[in-house]
Design a protein around this motif. Structure first.
Motif, PDB file in Angstrom:
ATOM      1  N   ASN A 150      59.136  16.092 -36.971  1.00  0.00           N
ATOM      2  CA  ASN A 150      59.941  15.952 -35.751  1.00  0.00           C
ATOM      3  C   ASN A 150      61.444  16.074 -36.008  1.00  0.00           C
ATOM      4  O   ASN A 150      62.201  16.368 -35.096  1.00  0.00           O
ATOM      5  N   ARG A 151      61.849  15.842 -37.253  1.00  0.00           N
ATOM      6  CA  ARG A 151      63.271  16.001 -37.585  1.00  0.00           C
ATOM      7  C   ARG A 151      63.637  17.472 -37.794  1.00  0.00           C
ATOM      8  O   ARG A 151      64.810  17.804 -37.855  1.00  0.00           O
ATOM      9  N   THR A 152      62.630  18.339 -37.938  1.00  0.00           N
ATOM     10  CA  THR A 152      62.894  19.741 -38.265  1.00  0.00           C
ATOM     11  C   THR A 152      62.905  20.589 -37.007  1.00  0.00           C
ATOM     12  O   THR A 152      61.930  20.574 -36.240  1.00  0.00           O
ATOM     13  N   GLU A 153      63.994  21.315 -36.797  1.00  0.00           N
ATOM     14  CA  GLU A 153      64.114  22.162 -35.613  1.00  0.00           C
ATOM     15  C   GLU A 153      62.977  23.190 -35.594  1.00  0.00           C
ATOM     16  O   GLU A 153      62.664  23.799 -36.614  1.00  0.00           O
ATOM     17  N   GLY A 154      62.363  23.342 -34.433  1.00  0.00           N
ATOM     18  CA  GLY A 154      61.307  24.347 -34.307  1.00  0.00           C
ATOM     19  C   GLY A 154      59.910  23.811 -34.564  1.00  0.00           C
ATOM     20  O   GLY A 154      58.937  24.550 -34.449  1.00  0.00           O
ATOM     21  N   PHE A 155      59.802  22.519 -34.914  1.00  0.00           N
ATOM     22  CA  PHE A 155      58.485  21.922 -35.171  1.00  0.00           C
ATOM     23  C   PHE A 155      58.311  20.651 -34.344  1.00  0.00           C
ATOM     24  O   PHE A 155      59.288  19.953 -34.055  1.00  0.00           O
ATOM     25  N   LYS A 156      57.060  20.377 -33.985  1.00  0.00           N
ATOM     26  CA  LYS A 156      56.767  19.126 -33.278  1.00  0.00           C
ATOM     27  C   LYS A 156      55.441  18.573 -33.780  1.00  0.00           C
ATOM     28  O   LYS A 156      54.472  19.320 -33.937  1.00  0.00           O
ATOM     29  N   ALA A 157      55.416  17.256 -34.024  1.00  0.00           N
ATOM     30  CA  ALA A 157      54.199  16.619 -34.539  1.00  0.00           C
ATOM     31  C   ALA A 157      53.380  16.008 -33.413  1.00  0.00           C
ATOM     32  O   ALA A 157      53.930  15.515 -32.432  1.00  0.00           O
ATOM     33  N   VAL A 158      52.064  16.064 -33.570  1.00  0.00           N
ATOM     34  CA  VAL A 158      51.142  15.374 -32.669  1.00  0.00           C
ATOM     35  C   VAL A 158      50.234  14.533 -33.553  1.00  0.00           C
ATOM     36  O   VAL A 158      49.627  15.056 -34.490  1.00  0.00           O
ATOM     37  N   MET A 159      50.184  13.221 -33.288  1.00  0.00           N
ATOM     38  CA  MET A 159      49.341  12.339 -34.105  1.00  0.00           C
ATOM     39  C   MET A 159      47.938  12.277 -33.499  1.00  0.00           C
ATOM     40  O   MET A 159      47.780  11.941 -32.319  1.00  0.00           O
ATOM     41  N   ILE A 160      46.927  12.569 -34.317  1.00  0.00           N
ATOM     42  CA  ILE A 160      45.544  12.497 -33.827  1.00  0.00           C
ATOM     43  C   ILE A 160      45.137  11.031 -33.659  1.00  0.00           C
ATOM     44  O   ILE A 160      44.475  10.671 -32.706  1.00  0.00           O
ATOM     45  N   ARG A 161      45.506  10.185 -34.612  1.00  0.00           N
ATOM     46  CA  ARG A 161      45.373   8.735 -34.370  1.00  0.00           C
ATOM     47  C   ARG A 161      46.679   8.102 -34.800  1.00  0.00           C
ATOM     48  O   ARG A 161      47.283   8.504 -35.795  1.00  0.00           O
ATOM     49  N   ASP A 162      47.129   7.110 -34.021  1.00  0.00           N
ATOM     50  CA  ASP A 162      48.401   6.472 -34.326  1.00  0.00           C
ATOM     51  C   ASP A 162      48.227   4.962 -34.286  1.00  0.00           C
ATOM     52  O   ASP A 162      48.964   4.255 -33.615  1.00  0.00           O
ATOM     53  N   GLY A 163      47.226   4.498 -34.990  1.00  0.00           N
ATOM     54  CA  GLY A 163      46.953   3.069 -35.031  1.00  0.00           C
ATOM     55  C   GLY A 163      45.651   2.862 -35.788  1.00  0.00           C
ATOM     56  O   GLY A 163      45.041   3.829 -36.262  1.00  0.00           O
TER      57      GLY A 163
END
Ligand SMILES: [Zn+2]
Length: 493
Positions: free
Chosen positions: A239-252
């Motif tokens: 998420n800190r890198t321009e041009g990329f976005k993260a999606v968490m499959i599980r976040d807990g």
């Protein structure tokens, strides 16, 4: 670690096979109550975004009856011939659908557990037989209506055929325009569609979770915890890198089904899927990182499954209104298209895997020096390149310590990201910011720039670090009008 399709590791040695056994055991539904009373030894609760899961650890199987009551909303769990040997007050209800837990004796020797609910739920329950980690269990899932991420999988063949049809229509339209001098209106249409410059979506899957702890180290470190830490580090870097976005499959700390993990990635339109694990072995010695892509066998069987599924669905819908777009598509064509996609996806996975392995080798010992292949379920998306990374051996005492260290976790996450970024910089998906940046540098040759759809003069000026007035002057432009394909001279500022 993950359960291999075939027994044993690629090296032929046995691996601990605890994970995934859950899925097989789910088939053993409630077993008839035994003569002796079952003890509820422990209760465990996990809160996921779309459900809460309550697990009862039992000394022996018990017959359960589960039902809801309204006003106020409650869920009742009746266990025949059972006693409570655990303190329900210890349950952490935070984030779950449960407001409070009450227990009592029922019919002399039965146990009644009442859950006061904060929201509407759809209950489901099943029994699990003992495995290496737990004994008999009763699992009660409280699913939230309308919030389940489970949806019909999008048929990748249908998506491909639609994309091809749209591309063909566009090509036809452009051929028509190209035949005669372009009108100002046509120019306007081209300018009105700026480059999307979209982010590349990285789906990050922390393995295991909830009642599936994964492997554990000699000092008790659980795989599900360290892989979530590494996944979150990776999320931050992405998420800190321009041009990329993260999606968490599980976040807990909750479990997500294996097919569900790939479904979430598809829903989020992921460009890449990475599942993060830590390996384990029966001896403490093995160490190092490994990277897995899908095996050819896994890919072929998955192709067959998707074909079968989508054909069944076509039959079903065709029977209702007889008007399905895929009904008239040649089945052979569908098979060929899916094969091609699966092969391209697998090639991408192997290419990214090579880059990731290379970077991992700079921060950790490698368990295997090349990308391995296996039939893991989470790798089976037909059109999303996917990797499974075994970050290290949690069963090795040294690596167990390292896997717990935040700085080592960050190094591993950075290595995984550097590998995938190297691939996407060379092969950016169309419409991505990285594709735009690549085309942009291609369109600048020496001191000249060829105008692309969506360009504006001020953007071109700032991109080349030239004052707008100077750019206009150098090209003898009076207004802001430019046209696609026009070549501008870029002056030295
Ligand atoms: Zn694992």
């Amino acid at each position: 670690m993950v359960r291999r399709l075939r027994q044993g590791s690629p090296g032929g040695k046995p691996r601990l096979g605890h994970a995934g056994s859950l899925l097989i055991l789910c088939c053993c539904f409630v077993i008839a109550g035994p003569l002796s009373a079952a003890q509820v030894e422990n209760m465990r609760l996990w809160a996921a975004p779309d459900h809460s899961r309550l697990v009862f650890d039992l000394s022996s199987p018990a017959q359960a009856n589960v039902f809801t009551l309204d006003n106020p909303s409650r869920l009742v769990i009746d266990l025949d011939a059972s006693q409570l040997r655990s303190d329900s007050d210890k349950l952490n209800l935070q984030g779950s659908a449960i407001e409070a837990v009450r227990t009592g004796v029922r019919n002399g020797n039965g146990l009644r557990i009442v859950l006061d609910l904060k929201r509407e739920v759809e209950p489901e329950h099943f029994s699990l037989a003992p495995n290496e980690q737990y004994g008999h269990r009763l699992v009660v899932d409280l699913t939230y209506p309308g919030e389940s991420a489970v949806e019909d999988p999008i048929d990748p063949i249908e998506a491909m055929i639609r994309e091809q049809e749209i591309a063909a229509q566009r090509a036809q339209a452009e051929a028509k325009l190209g035949g005669k001098p372009q009108s100002p209106a046509a120019e306007a249409v081209k300018k009105a569609q700026p480059h999307p410059k979209r982010d590349i979506i990285i789906a990050i899957d922390a393995g295991h979770g909830g009642e599936d702890p994964g492997a554990h180290g000699p000092h008790g470190t659980r795989e599900k915890d360290v892989v979530l830490d590494i996944a979150r580090q990776l999320q931050q870097i992405v998420n800190r890198t321009e041009g990329f976005k993260a999606v968490m499959i599980r976040d807990g700390d909750y479990y997500v089904g294996l097919r569900q993990r790939t479904r979430i990635a598809r829903e989020q339109k992921a460009d890449f899927f990475v599942s993060i694990h830590a390996d384990a072995f029966t001896s403490a010695r093995p160490n190092g990182s490994s990277v897995f892509a899908l095996s050819q066998g896994g890919a072929s069987s998955e192709t067959a499954k998707w074909l079968a599924d989508s054909e069944n669905r076509a039959d079903l819908i065709g029977g209702v209104d007889g008007n399905l777009s895929l009904q008239d598509k040649d089945e052979v064509l569908r098979g060929v298209l899916l094969d091609l996609t699966m092969t391209a996806t697998l090639n991408d996975s192997l290419a990214i895997g090579g880059q990731v392995l290379d970077r991992l080798g700079r921060v950790n010992r490698l368990h295997k020096s090349r990308v391995e292949q296996a039939g893991f379920v989470v790798l089976k998306s037909p059109d999303i390149p996917s990797l499974l990374v075994e970050t290290g051996f949690i069963s090795n005492p040294t690596e167990e310590q390292q896997l717990k260290s935040a700085s080592h976790q960050r190094d591993l996450a950075q290595a995984i990201f550097s590998g995938m970024r190297a691939h996407f910089q060379q092969n950016p998906p169309p419409a991505s910011l990285l594709a735009w940046q690549r085309d942009n540098s291609r369109n600048t040759a020496g001191n000249e720039y060829r105008i692309q759809p969506g360009d504006t003069l001020s953007e071109i000026a700032s991109r080349h670090r030239v004052p707008l007035a100077m750019l206009k002057q150098a090209n003898e432009l009076n207004g802001d009008a430019i046209r696609v394909g026009q070549v501008l001279r870029i002056p030295n500022s």
